[in-house]
Design a protein around this motif. Structure first.
Motif, PDB file in Angstrom:
ATOM      1  N   ALA A 116       0.770  -1.282   0.053  1.00  0.00           N
ATOM      2  CA  ALA A 116      -0.014   0.076   0.006  1.00  0.00           C
ATOM      3  C   ALA A 116       0.867   1.044   0.068  1.00  0.00           C
ATOM      4  N   TYR A 117       2.214   1.321   0.755  1.00  0.00           N
ATOM      5  CA  TYR A 117       2.697   2.198   0.973  1.00  0.00           C
ATOM      6  C   TYR A 117       3.570   2.740  -0.492  1.00  0.00           C
ATOM      7  N   ASN A 118       4.047   1.670  -1.140  1.00  0.00           N
ATOM      8  CA  ASN A 118       4.479   1.940  -2.388  1.00  0.00           C
ATOM      9  C   ASN A 118       3.760   2.300  -3.320  1.00  0.00           C
ATOM     10  N   GLU A 119       2.129   1.735  -3.272  1.00  0.00           N
ATOM     11  CA  GLU A 119       1.283   2.207  -4.397  1.00  0.00           C
ATOM     12  C   GLU A 119       0.827   3.753  -3.843  1.00  0.00           C
ATOM     13  N   ILE A 120       0.925   4.295  -2.903  1.00  0.00           N
ATOM     14  CA  ILE A 120       0.590   5.651  -2.526  1.00  0.00           C
ATOM     15  C   ILE A 120       1.838   6.451  -2.844  1.00  0.00           C
ATOM     16  N   LYS A 121       3.076   5.965  -2.924  1.00  0.00           N
ATOM     17  CA  LYS A 121       4.086   6.949  -3.597  1.00  0.00           C
ATOM     18  C   LYS A 121       4.228   6.892  -4.951  1.00  0.00           C
ATOM     19  N   THR A 122       3.563   5.847  -5.600  1.00  0.00           N
ATOM     20  CA  THR A 122       3.620   5.840  -6.991  1.00  0.00           C
ATOM     21  C   THR A 122       2.481   6.817  -7.408  1.00  0.00           C
ATOM     22  N   SER A 123       1.223   6.600  -6.805  1.00  0.00           N
ATOM     23  CA  SER A 123      -0.027   7.593  -7.069  1.00  0.00           C
ATOM     24  C   SER A 123       0.460   8.866  -6.931  1.00  0.00           C
ATOM     25  N   PHE A 124       1.055   9.246  -6.066  1.00  0.00           N
ATOM     26  CA  PHE A 124       1.400  10.764  -5.902  1.00  0.00           C
ATOM     27  C   PHE A 124       2.382  11.346  -6.849  1.00  0.00           C
ATOM     28  N   LYS A 125       2.969  10.389  -7.722  1.00  0.00           N
ATOM     29  CA  LYS A 125       3.640  10.978  -8.825  1.00  0.00           C
ATOM     30  C   LYS A 125       2.682  11.649  -9.877  1.00  0.00           C
ATOM     31  N   THR A 126       1.477  11.078  -9.789  1.00  0.00           N
ATOM     32  CA  THR A 126       0.586  11.726 -11.032  1.00  0.00           C
ATOM     33  C   THR A 126      -0.488  12.460 -10.189  1.00  0.00           C
ATOM     34  N   GLN A 127      -0.944  11.835  -9.140  1.00  0.00           N
ATOM     35  CA  GLN A 127      -2.053  12.427  -8.494  1.00  0.00           C
ATOM     36  C   GLN A 127      -1.697  13.260  -7.050  1.00  0.00           C
ATOM     37  N   PRO A 128      -2.091  14.341  -6.960  1.00  0.00           N
ATOM     38  CA  PRO A 128      -1.912  15.261  -5.805  1.00  0.00           C
ATOM     39  C   PRO A 128      -2.564  14.624  -4.520  1.00  0.00           C
TER      40      PRO A 128
ATOM     41  N   LYS B  56     -10.405  10.970 -10.522  1.00  0.00           N
ATOM     42  CA  LYS B  56      -9.794  12.201 -10.016  1.00  0.00           C
ATOM     43  C   LYS B  56      -8.708  12.227  -8.903  1.00  0.00           C
ATOM     44  N   PHE B  57      -9.149  11.053  -7.963  1.00  0.00           N
ATOM     45  CA  PHE B  57      -7.970  11.101  -6.770  1.00  0.00           C
ATOM     46  C   PHE B  57      -7.313   9.562  -7.219  1.00  0.00           C
ATOM     47  N   GLY B  58      -6.350   9.238  -6.409  1.00  0.00           N
ATOM     48  CA  GLY B  58      -5.663   8.099  -6.441  1.00  0.00           C
ATOM     49  C   GLY B  58      -6.438   7.150  -5.678  1.00  0.00           C
ATOM     50  N   LEU B  59      -6.310   5.663  -6.104  1.00  0.00           N
ATOM     51  CA  LEU B  59      -7.082   4.824  -4.896  1.00  0.00           C
ATOM     52  C   LEU B  59      -6.129   3.901  -4.547  1.00  0.00           C
ATOM     53  N   VAL B  60      -5.787   3.579  -3.228  1.00  0.00           N
ATOM     54  CA  VAL B  60      -5.163   2.556  -2.714  1.00  0.00           C
ATOM     55  C   VAL B  60      -5.840   1.807  -1.965  1.00  0.00           C
TER      56      VAL B  60
ATOM     57  N   LEU C 131      -2.633  24.859  -3.076  1.00  0.00           N
ATOM     58  CA  LEU C 131      -2.061  26.047  -2.869  1.00  0.00           C
ATOM     59  C   LEU C 131      -0.671  26.084  -2.450  1.00  0.00           C
ATOM     60  N   HIS C 132      -0.235  24.939  -1.415  1.00  0.00           N
ATOM     61  CA  HIS C 132       1.052  24.829  -1.187  1.00  0.00           C
ATOM     62  C   HIS C 132       1.701  23.745  -2.118  1.00  0.00           C
ATOM     63  N   LYS C 133       1.024  23.200  -3.099  1.00  0.00           N
ATOM     64  CA  LYS C 133       1.765  22.296  -4.043  1.00  0.00           C
ATOM     65  C   LYS C 133       2.041  21.116  -2.893  1.00  0.00           C
ATOM     66  N   ALA C 134       1.320  20.779  -2.110  1.00  0.00           N
ATOM     67  CA  ALA C 134       1.716  19.639  -1.098  1.00  0.00           C
ATOM     68  C   ALA C 134       0.656  18.384  -1.654  1.00  0.00           C
ATOM     69  N   LYS C 135       1.168  17.141  -1.097  1.00  0.00           N
ATOM     70  CA  LYS C 135       0.527  16.041  -1.366  1.00  0.00           C
ATOM     71  C   LYS C 135      -0.740  15.655  -0.083  1.00  0.00           C
ATOM     72  N   LEU C 136      -1.669  15.217  -0.779  1.00  0.00           N
ATOM     73  CA  LEU C 136      -2.843  15.063   0.235  1.00  0.00           C
ATOM     74  C   LEU C 136      -3.205  13.508   0.513  1.00  0.00           C
ATOM     75  N   LEU C 137      -3.116  12.860   1.514  1.00  0.00           N
ATOM     76  CA  LEU C 137      -3.660  11.528   1.743  1.00  0.00           C
ATOM     77  C   LEU C 137      -5.036  11.413   2.603  1.00  0.00           C
ATOM     78  N   MET C 138      -6.159  10.738   1.862  1.00  0.00           N
ATOM     79  CA  MET C 138      -7.129  10.673   2.744  1.00  0.00           C
ATOM     80  C   MET C 138      -7.186   9.146   3.254  1.00  0.00           C
ATOM     81  N   GLY C 139      -7.789   8.706   4.559  1.00  0.00           N
ATOM     82  CA  GLY C 139      -7.846   7.529   4.788  1.00  0.00           C
ATOM     83  C   GLY C 139      -8.995   7.068   5.564  1.00  0.00           C
ATOM     84  N   SER C 140      -9.586   5.964   5.267  1.00  0.00           N
ATOM     85  CA  SER C 140     -10.731   5.390   6.160  1.00  0.00           C
ATOM     86  C   SER C 140     -11.277   4.220   5.684  1.00  0.00           C
TER      87      SER C 140
END
Length: 816
Positions: free
Chosen positions: A286-298, A454-458, A430-439
């Motif tokens: 999951a961690y690696n998938e998140i890292k990969t998703s962040f390359k294309t999805q904020p 629209k969002f990455g999904l892991v 606005l900060h060009k930061a990455k955002l991770l939602m969890g649930s």
């Protein structure tokens, strides 16, 4: 001439222009605070919006009183974000500022009265009230307006002050008070003349007759030898078991010296452990998938089942970000959650963590604000509830929105009625930061956004340590009642499981989504139930205070001994809340410790942490609570979760009722069996064949998502349509009905069948005001900007109608 545009913390849409001199114009920057005169006698704190040299047309500008800051306390990115909030949620920028800034930054104006002339006056020219004030001012140089009220023993004293002003006896000035006071801690040290050994021996000999004072000195030497740190007065007093007067006596003899050091109110003291837990195979994927998703999805959504170890993944990602020197925001929906999470994260990050939420005092919030603004290491990671997204981040690199499905992220009152999850997405952008939602149970909107790209999904489908998901069993209480197998509100099945779990030394959580003892008290003779005089609801009985309370306006009265309508003494309680469950448990399990967690028991600042700590330390055997329990808490020894009645969740008049019920029941279930032994969940219901309950019992999130999505599509609800709710309130029912019909018809001209209402909500009157709702549905292809503009224009026309001047309108965008 130079001018500044100022935003005031009041619900007006425009900025206000004031004149400044050349030096002030050169010094002032957007985001700084200035004290400014407003109206006839008010002084407000304004935020500088821009500095310019364009004189306003048509009126004379006032000059500012004084500048309050050396440098901006609000960053340019913050101002951009707040402008977006005001624009999107259809409110004034001043309202956003009032909500965002700790109140200590918004200085208060105070009226002070002073005497102009002290020569003897002709006292016969003064009325009794005037003379009283004049006499009081002869004895003291100035009076606060509240003191003047107390002297005259009346509220409205403006006329008296005005007459004294007209007679040129007094003058009035507005002073602005800074509310923030740094916390000073008192420390004790030995006076410098006693540092030599010889003097010290003489001193101790001279104190032979004062054993308590001698004892204090001995403890001071002992503490000094152990640590080089300064010794606080409270620690010294505690260790030597001395009174404050003993310390004072030593200070008066000039043997001890007291000094003060400024301290942060929120400090970390504890051990840090630098090694972050190693991730298991599923977490690592999951961690690696998140890292990969962040390359294309904020923005990425992590859908991980309860107890799958999402926090460990967050920790690993946070660690990487703080190594680059950037700031991290970790948002949680509930203060109860922050309590447990802080302890976990402090083990890894120690002093780098600051906490920000509404249970903190104003001064504590100011300190966190200043630390974040100065990019201090102690505020590199901020954990907070929804208000934490207003902090002045300068270098934000990563945002975590945990339990993103939670309704607590939405602010319902007062303005701005923002959704913190959606606003955090804009902040991160606005900060060009990455955002991770969890649930474990994502909201339909977020899951739809992830599914549509629209969002990455892991996804993380296994619990940590391959622990099995809890075994969920539905108990038919209609059948149990028929067979007389109920004891109070407990089925024989639930009691049997509870006894077994408790006999093994394990713990139980019971969930009932209603506080108080009973929501209705009814006379068995005439059927009358006491109602709130201000709201259209029955009064809830609270046994521990023996009173009936309204949960909407706070009205309360003592519990009646007889019916107010017919005088009969046969009163019966209908329905049940957490307090009644607690009472029943005490008679069913007299030898076990029972605690309750709801709004009534968590009012104090540290009340949450005390209950959570007691449960973690296994001092509580059974915990009864409302939905506070359902929020991501992690307890190792909970074996059984009981849901007392699932039906009142399902039968709620809201298009989200089924989704929310699924989320809540799934989350509550997730508190059970988080270690190697499988947990058990019992859900009591009158309708065990309900589709949602079946889906909960087999953890079928996908099934629930597909079914609800289809319904939303058919009936034009989010995520396919956006919604704007208009709420009308007035004390006169006929007027509010007429006003809402007028507004509804104006909206129908443009939006046709996509306007629902006007309709009263389930509770049609609160705090003596009648309420009517209108709902506007906005298709995705329709321009949101133009729609809001049209609603705003209709509101402007509405405000011009004199008949409706008392009707209050509230606009709630994305009312979910």
């Amino acid at each position: 001439m130079y001018f500044i545009d100022v935003i005031l913390p009041i619900p007006l849409k425009q900025t206000f222009t004031y004149s400044v001199n050349k030096d002030e114009a050169a010094f002032l920057k957007p985001g700084m605070r200035v004290a400014i005169p407003f109206g006839k006698s008010k002084v407000y704190t304004g935020i500088v919006y821009q500095v310019h040299d364009q004189a306003p047309v048509g009126y004379e500008t006032k000059s500012i009183d004084h500048i309050l800051d050396d440098s901006p306390i609000i960053t340019t990115v913050q101002l951009k974000h707040w402008e977006w909030l005001a624009n999107y949620y259809m409110c004034a920028l001043g309202e956003v500022i009032k909500a965002a800034l700790p109140s200590a930054f918004l200085l208060e104006s105070e009226t002070i009265i002073k005497l102009v002339q002290t020569e003897i006056l002709d006292e016969s020219s003064l009325s009794d009230d005037e003379f009283l004030l004049y006499e009081a001012l002869l004895h003291q140089s100035s009076l606060h307006i509240n003191d003047a009220r107390n002297i005259l023993d009346r509220k409205n004293i403006v006329s008296v002050i005005q007459k004294l002003l007209d007679k040129n006896i007094i003058e009035v000035e507005e002073t602005v008070y800074e509310q923030y006071k740094p916390k000073l801690k008192r420390y004790i040290k030995l006076a410098s003349e006693y540092t030599s050994e010889e003097k010290l021996r003489e001193l101790l000999d001279s104190l032979n007759r004062a054993p308590k004072q001698r004892e204090v000195l001995m403890h001071l030497f002992m503490l000094s030898s152990k640590s080089k740190k300064p010794i606080s007065a409270t620690v010294l007093q505690k260790k030597s078991q001395a009174s404050a007067s003993t310390l004072k006596a030593l200070e008066e003899k000039q043997i001890l010296e007291a000094y003060f050091i400024q301290h942060d109110r929120v400090e970390f003291s504890g051990e840090t452990s630098s090694d972050i837990k190693t991730l298991n195979e599923a977490q690592l994927v999951a961690y690696n998938e998140i890292k990969t998703s962040f390359k294309t999805q904020p923005v990425v959504l992590l859908h991980g089942v309860t107890s799958s170890g999402k926090t460990e993944i967050y920790v690993r990602l946070i660690e990487e970000v703080i190594k680059t020197g950037k700031q991290v925001l970790y948002m949680l929906p509930e203060i109860a959650l922050t309590t447990q999470l802080i302890v976990r994260l402090q083990k890894y990050f120690g002093e780098k963590i600051s906490v920000y939420h509404s249970k903190f005092s104003v001064n504590e919030r100011v300190e966190v604000w200043k630390n974040v603004l100065a990019q201090k290491p102690k505020a590199q990671i901020v954990i907070g509830a929804r208000s934490s997204l207003f902090l002045p981040f300068k270098n934000l690199g990563f945002v975590v929105v945990d339990e993103e499905h939670e309704p607590s992220f939405k602010q319902f009152s007062p303005s701005p009625r923002y959704n913190a999850r959606d606003s955090a997405v804009v902040l991160a952008h606005l900060h060009k930061a990455k955002l991770l939602m969890g649930s474990a149970t994502p909201s339909l909107e977020s899951y739809h956004n992830a599914k549509s790209g629209k969002f990455g999904l892991v996804t993380l489908k296994k619990r940590f340590g391959n622990v099995l998901m809890p075994d969920i069993e539905l108990v038919d209480i209609k059948e149990k009642s028929r067979k007389k197998q109920m004891t109070g509100h407990f089925s024989d099945r639930l009691l049997e499981e509870m006894r077994e779990v408790l006999s093994n030394g394990e713990q139980v959580i019971l969930f009932q989504n209603r506080r108080g003892f009973s929501p209705v008290v009814e006379c068995t003779t005439c059927g009358v139930a006491p109602q709130c005089p201000n709201c259209d609801v029955s009064l809830t009985f609270h046994q521990y205070k023996n009173q009936l309370r309204c949960h909407y306006c706070g009205y309360n009265m003592a519990m009646m001994l007889s019916c107010l309508a017919c005088g009969s003494e046969t009163l019966d309680t209908k329905g049940f809340g957490t307090e009644q469950i607690e009472t029943e448990l005490k008679s069913l399990f007299p030898n076990h410790s029972i605690a309750r967690m709801d709004q009534d028991t968590t009012k104090g600042k540290h009340a949450y942490s005390k209950i959570i700590e007691a449960l973690e330390n296994e001092e509580i055997d059974i915990l009864v609570g409302t939905q506070m329990l359902a929020k991501g808490l992690d307890f190792r020894n909970i074996r059984l979760v009981g849901v007392m009645n699932a039906d009142n969740l399902l039968n709620f008049p809201d298009f989200r009722a089924h989704e929310r019920s699924f989320q809540l029941l799934q989350q509550v279930s997730g508190r059970a069996g988080r270690t190697q032994k499988r947990g058990k969940v019992l859900i009591q219901t009158y309708n065990p064949y309900h589709q949602i309950l079946k889906q909960v019992s087999v953890n079928d999130f996908e099934g629930m998502y597909k079914e609800q999505l289809e319904e939303r599509y058919n009936f034009k609800y989010p995520p396919f349509y956006r919604t704007v709710k208009l709420i009308f309130k007035d004390k006169n029912l006929a007027r509010v009905q007429k006003a809402s019909v007028w507004f509804g018809q104006a909206l129908e001209i443009q939006f046709k069948e996509n306007v629902l209402g006007p309709e009263p909500p389930p509770i049609g009157r609160i705090k003596n005001k009648y309420i009517i709702h209108l709902l506007v549905k906005i298709a995705k292809k329709q321009s949101l900007e133009k729609t809001k503009k049209y609603i705003e224009n209709v509101r402007r026309s509405f405000n011009a109608i004199k008949e409706f001047s008392s009707v209050q309108i509230t606009i709630d965008v994305d009312n979910y």
